[in-house]
Design a protein around this motif. Structure first.
Motif, mmCIF file in Angstrom:
data_model
loop_
_atom_site.group_PDB
_atom_site.id
_atom_site.type_symbol
_atom_site.label_atom_id
_atom_site.label_comp_id
_atom_site.label_asym_id
_atom_site.label_seq_id
_atom_site.Cartn_x
_atom_site.Cartn_y
_atom_site.Cartn_z
ATOM 1 N N LYS A 20 -18.163 20.434 -6.883
ATOM 2 C CA LYS A 20 -18.636 21.774 -6.584
ATOM 3 C C LYS A 20 -17.587 22.842 -6.839
ATOM 4 C CE LYS A 20 -22.081 20.433 -3.137
ATOM 5 N NZ LYS A 20 -22.549 20.627 -1.750
ATOM 6 N N LEU A 21 -16.341 22.512 -7.056
ATOM 7 C CA LEU A 21 -15.262 23.483 -7.253
ATOM 8 C C LEU A 21 -14.406 23.027 -8.427
ATOM 9 C CD1 LEU A 21 -14.142 26.076 -5.948
ATOM 10 C CD2 LEU A 21 -12.560 24.641 -4.648
ATOM 11 N N SER A 22 -14.311 23.863 -9.465
ATOM 12 C CA SER A 22 -13.536 23.509 -10.652
ATOM 13 C C SER A 22 -12.680 24.691 -11.076
ATOM 14 C CB SER A 22 -14.468 23.095 -11.795
ATOM 15 O OG SER A 22 -15.316 24.176 -12.154
ATOM 16 N N VAL A 23 -11.553 24.391 -11.794
ATOM 17 C CA VAL A 23 -10.639 25.418 -12.267
ATOM 18 C C VAL A 23 -10.210 25.091 -13.688
ATOM 19 C CG1 VAL A 23 -9.762 26.094 -9.999
ATOM 20 C CG2 VAL A 23 -8.687 24.211 -11.238
ATOM 21 N N THR A 39 -9.524 30.505 -14.291
ATOM 22 C CA THR A 39 -10.938 30.612 -13.927
ATOM 23 C C THR A 39 -11.274 29.635 -12.820
ATOM 24 O OG1 THR A 39 -11.482 31.229 -16.207
ATOM 25 C CG2 THR A 39 -13.303 30.540 -14.788
ATOM 26 N N ILE A 40 -11.940 30.120 -11.761
ATOM 27 C CA ILE A 40 -12.403 29.299 -10.640
ATOM 28 C C ILE A 40 -13.926 29.354 -10.629
ATOM 29 C CG2 ILE A 40 -12.352 28.924 -8.151
ATOM 30 C CD1 ILE A 40 -9.732 30.478 -8.074
ATOM 31 N N THR A 41 -14.566 28.179 -10.629
ATOM 32 C CA THR A 41 -16.034 28.104 -10.604
ATOM 33 C C THR A 41 -16.458 27.347 -9.362
ATOM 34 O OG1 THR A 41 -16.097 28.074 -13.022
ATOM 35 C CG2 THR A 41 -18.087 27.396 -11.857
ATOM 36 N N GLN A 42 -17.391 27.919 -8.594
ATOM 37 C CA GLN A 42 -17.860 27.335 -7.338
ATOM 38 C C GLN A 42 -19.382 27.263 -7.350
ATOM 39 O OE1 GLN A 42 -17.622 29.780 -3.852
ATOM 40 N NE2 GLN A 42 -17.122 28.054 -2.520
ATOM 41 N N GLU A 43 -19.918 26.122 -6.877
ATOM 42 C CA GLU A 43 -21.368 25.937 -6.829
ATOM 43 C C GLU A 43 -21.855 25.880 -5.383
ATOM 44 O OE1 GLU A 43 -22.443 22.502 -8.989
ATOM 45 O OE2 GLU A 43 -21.650 23.210 -10.911
ATOM 46 N N ASP A 44 -22.975 26.557 -5.158
ATOM 47 C CA ASP A 44 -23.688 26.485 -3.870
ATOM 48 C C ASP A 44 -22.780 26.739 -2.680
ATOM 49 O OD1 ASP A 44 -26.000 25.864 -5.223
ATOM 50 O OD2 ASP A 44 -25.592 23.701 -5.149
ATOM 51 N N ILE A 95 3.724 25.968 -11.983
ATOM 52 C CA ILE A 95 2.545 25.337 -11.374
ATOM 53 C C ILE A 95 1.637 26.429 -10.807
ATOM 54 C CG2 ILE A 95 1.711 23.837 -9.532
ATOM 55 C CD1 ILE A 95 4.232 22.208 -9.804
ATOM 56 N N ILE A 96 0.384 26.374 -11.206
ATOM 57 C CA ILE A 96 -0.639 27.214 -10.566
ATOM 58 C C ILE A 96 -1.089 26.447 -9.338
ATOM 59 C CG2 ILE A 96 -2.907 28.288 -10.810
ATOM 60 C CD1 ILE A 96 -2.434 28.496 -13.772
ATOM 61 N N PRO A 97 -0.752 26.896 -8.154
ATOM 62 C CA PRO A 97 -0.996 26.094 -6.948
ATOM 63 C C PRO A 97 -2.482 25.976 -6.636
ATOM 64 C CG PRO A 97 -0.257 28.290 -6.352
ATOM 65 C CD PRO A 97 -0.155 28.218 -7.847
ATOM 66 N N ALA A 98 -2.785 25.074 -5.697
ATOM 67 C CA ALA A 98 -4.160 24.898 -5.226
ATOM 68 C C ALA A 98 -4.607 26.154 -4.490
ATOM 69 C CB ALA A 98 -4.244 23.682 -4.315
ATOM 70 N N ILE A 99 -5.826 26.570 -4.765
ATOM 71 C CA ILE A 99 -6.391 27.777 -4.165
ATOM 72 C C ILE A 99 -7.471 27.367 -3.165
ATOM 73 C CG2 ILE A 99 -7.600 29.951 -4.644
ATOM 74 C CD1 ILE A 99 -4.724 29.811 -5.687
ATOM 75 N N THR A 100 -7.409 27.986 -1.987
ATOM 76 C CA THR A 100 -8.390 27.705 -0.936
ATOM 77 C C THR A 100 -9.580 28.633 -1.060
ATOM 78 O OG1 THR A 100 -6.622 27.009 0.556
ATOM 79 C CG2 THR A 100 -8.766 27.553 1.554
ATOM 80 N N LEU A 101 -10.776 28.047 -1.011
ATOM 81 C CA LEU A 101 -12.011 28.830 -1.047
ATOM 82 C C LEU A 101 -12.946 28.244 0.010
ATOM 83 C CD1 LEU A 101 -13.763 29.972 -4.355
ATOM 84 C CD2 LEU A 101 -14.910 29.841 -2.140
ATOM 85 N N GLY A 102 -13.031 28.910 1.138
ATOM 86 C CA GLY A 102 -13.787 28.373 2.263
ATOM 87 C C GLY A 102 -13.084 27.140 2.805
ATOM 88 N N GLN A 103 -13.764 25.992 2.835
ATOM 89 C CA GLN A 103 -13.170 24.739 3.286
ATOM 90 C C GLN A 103 -12.760 23.857 2.114
ATOM 91 O OE1 GLN A 103 -15.973 22.908 5.949
ATOM 92 N NE2 GLN A 103 -15.723 24.501 7.540
ATOM 93 N N GLU A 104 -12.822 24.377 0.908
ATOM 94 C CA GLU A 104 -12.507 23.607 -0.278
ATOM 95 C C GLU A 104 -11.198 24.067 -0.889
ATOM 96 O OE1 GLU A 104 -15.749 23.580 -2.980
ATOM 97 O OE2 GLU A 104 -17.272 23.337 -1.442
#
Length: 539
Positions: A20-23, A39-44, A95-104
């Motif tokens: 559900k979450l891709s970069v 680019t960050i793509t999030q589903e539902d 390094i492009i670090p991990a990005i938090t989006l909600g609980q993901e």
């Protein structure tokens, strides 16, 4: 057995979250002076990504968000995408670090940043792509022209990009005049199968000197946001023209397609000596701006004086032509009676279409000036009529009969006179209060004492309106219709001359104020002893 089943469930949950979450990051290898699109793509899901961790190694240049919705067999799915434009702060493996989006959380990415110019094959491709998507041209309708002759300089901007923050610097030239014709136009055209939006602006160019003239091209700057915000700066090609000297020597060099004179004067049949009349003319030229049109000359003579108003210039545009208009208004003061002739006005100009010298002529005008009427003299009192009875003696009976008749006639005359006076008396509604007349007189007095001709002219007109409310005045020259003394007429002419004079005024208001302060409207004096016909005329 239970631990094995829990481990499988956790692995499936994690795989579902990653799905559900891709970069993505493009390109993974870039120079430090070029951007990277993350680019960050999030589903539902809903929410906003936390971009703070990116600021450690990168500068966030821009952020763009887009949403997509899809309904298949009654099932609704949504997708959100963020495109973040990054500029690296240093070279090396970043390094492009991990990005938090909600609980993901997104997975971290690694990019390789090098020094400027070390990746030569990528920058030209982006530049060539922009050049193919946007361009600007500049052309002249002719490469040769005479000085002051109109040339058309056309600028076209072809674009198929999404642009923001656009800034346009217009063209410029030394020793010449550039005028934008209208507001420009916008349309679409296809070039090699690609649809472009075109912005077109036409300029009228008027060179002032012979020789080579180069027009500095316009510059267009904007920000393209088709994929990510990228600054753009394009310039039209430089244009050079050859300017030729005038082929003939004229009093005034006017190269144009057409030149003519219009007159809007309402000519009177006759005019009285000392009165004024106005003349209005408009000089028009196709292919020349008003700023470059000559000034017409109107000279004084012994028979009249000429006073010019301020010239009014105006430019119009029609069919890619500048139409210059120069409006003249002059006032004539006639000094001598007789037939006066206003000379013809001749203007030479060069026809750029036929390449020949020609002239525009306004024919001469004649005007009849009648002598001013003499100032009216005061009528003397009518002498008393005496009735002589030479050698005759009036009988007493007849005298006693005359006195009652005279008394009766006097009573009827008095009643008739009172009725007439009441009918002739002005109504109170139409009278001007004395304080208003006094205020107008004071304003005129101050203007005369300060020797201010413009203020005096306005104040004199106000004084006229307040002094004579039953008159329909349009100008101060209407005062001359009130049988003014000659010195008053001369003072008005001097005031007009000071207002219309080209040279600095040395007008003195003493003469005008002396005439105004001593002026009394003329009234015919009635005989102090009106006579009635004798009841008994002598035989």
């Amino acid at each position: 057995m239970s631990y094995w089943w829990v481990g499988i469930n956790l692995m499936l949950v994690c795989l579902s979250a990653w799905a559900k979450l891709s970069v993505t990051a493009e390109p993974l290898r870039q120079t430090i002076d070029a951007p990277i699109e993350f680019t960050i793509t999030q589903e539902d899901s809903k929410g906003l990504p936390n971009l703070v961790p990116l600021k450690q190694n990168f500068t966030i240049v821009g952020t763009e968000q887009s949403s997509y919705y899809q309904i298949i067999n009654g099932q609704t799915s949504a997708k959100q995408q963020w495109v973040i434009t990054l500029m690296a702060k240093k070279t090396g493996q970043l390094i492009i670090p991990a990005i938090t989006l909600g609980q993901e959380h997104t997975k971290p990415l690694t990019v390789h940043i090098t020094k400027p110019g070390s990746i030569a094959h990528q920058q030209p491709s982006a530049q060539s792509q922009n050049q193919a998507a946007i361009k600007m041209t500049a052309t002249l309708d002719t490469k040769e022209a005479f000085s002051k002759q109109q040339m058309l300089y056309t600028v076209k901007l072809y674009n198929r990009l999404n642009l923001i923050d656009a800034n346009y610097t217009p063209p410029a030239v030394d020793n010449g005049l550039l005028l934008a014709i209208g507001e420009g136009r916008r349309y679409q055209t296809a070039i090699e199968g690609e649809l472009f939006a075109v912005n077109e602006q036409v300029y009228a160019f008027f060179p002032q000197q012979a020789g080579k003239v180069t027009i500095r091209p316009p510059i267009f700057q904007a920000l393209s946001y088709d994929m990510s915000p990228k600054p753009l700066k394009i310039t039209a090609p430089q244009v050079t023209a050859t300017i030729k000297a005038p082929p003939v020597k004229l009093s005034s060099w006017l190269p144009a397609k057409k030149v003519w004179l219009d007159e809007q004067t309402q000519w009177p049949d006759t005019i009285k000596q000392g009165e004024t009349f106005s003349r209005e003319l408009t000089l028009k030229a196709v292919g020349l701006p008003a700023q470059m049109l000559p000034k017409l000359s109107f000279n004084d003579t012994k028979a009249y004086s000429v006073y010019s108003d301020k010239i009014k210039d105006n430019n119009a545009y029609q069919h890619h032509n500048v139409i210059g208009q120069r409006h003249f208004k002059v006032t004539y003061v006639c000094h001598e009676p007789g037939v006066i002739t206003l000379p013809a006005i001749k203007l030479e100009w060069f026809n750029t279409q036929t390449q020949q010298n020609t002239a525009t002529i306004l024919p001469a005008k004649t005007l009849t000036v009648t002598a001013a009427p003499p100032a009216p003299a005061e009528s003397a009192s009518s002498p008393k009529m005496a009735i002589k009875h030479e050698g005759k003696k009036v009988p007493s009976s007849r005298v006693s009969f005359v006195w009652p008749g005279w008394i009766l006639a006097a009573i009827f005359a008095l009643g008739w006179f009172m009725t007439w006076f009441k009918m002739r008396a002005p109504k109170k509604v139409g009278t001007i209060p004395k304080r208003n007349r006094t205020k107008a007189t004071d304003s005129l007095k101050n203007a005369c004492y300060q020797n201010d001709p413009k203020a005096a002219k306005a104040a004199l007109f106000t004084w006229m309106v307040k002094q004579f409310p039953d008159k329909d005045f349009r100008d101060i020259t209407d005062l001359k219709g009130l049988n003014l003394p000659q010195d008053f007429i001369n003072a008005i002419d001097e005031l007009l001359a000071a207002n219309y004079s080209k040279a600095p005024s040395s007008w003195s208001g003493d003469a005008l104020w002396r005439c105004v302060s001593t002026y009394k409207p003329f009234k015919a004096k009635a005989s102090p002893h009106p006579t009635l016909p004798s009841l008994y005329p002598d035989k």
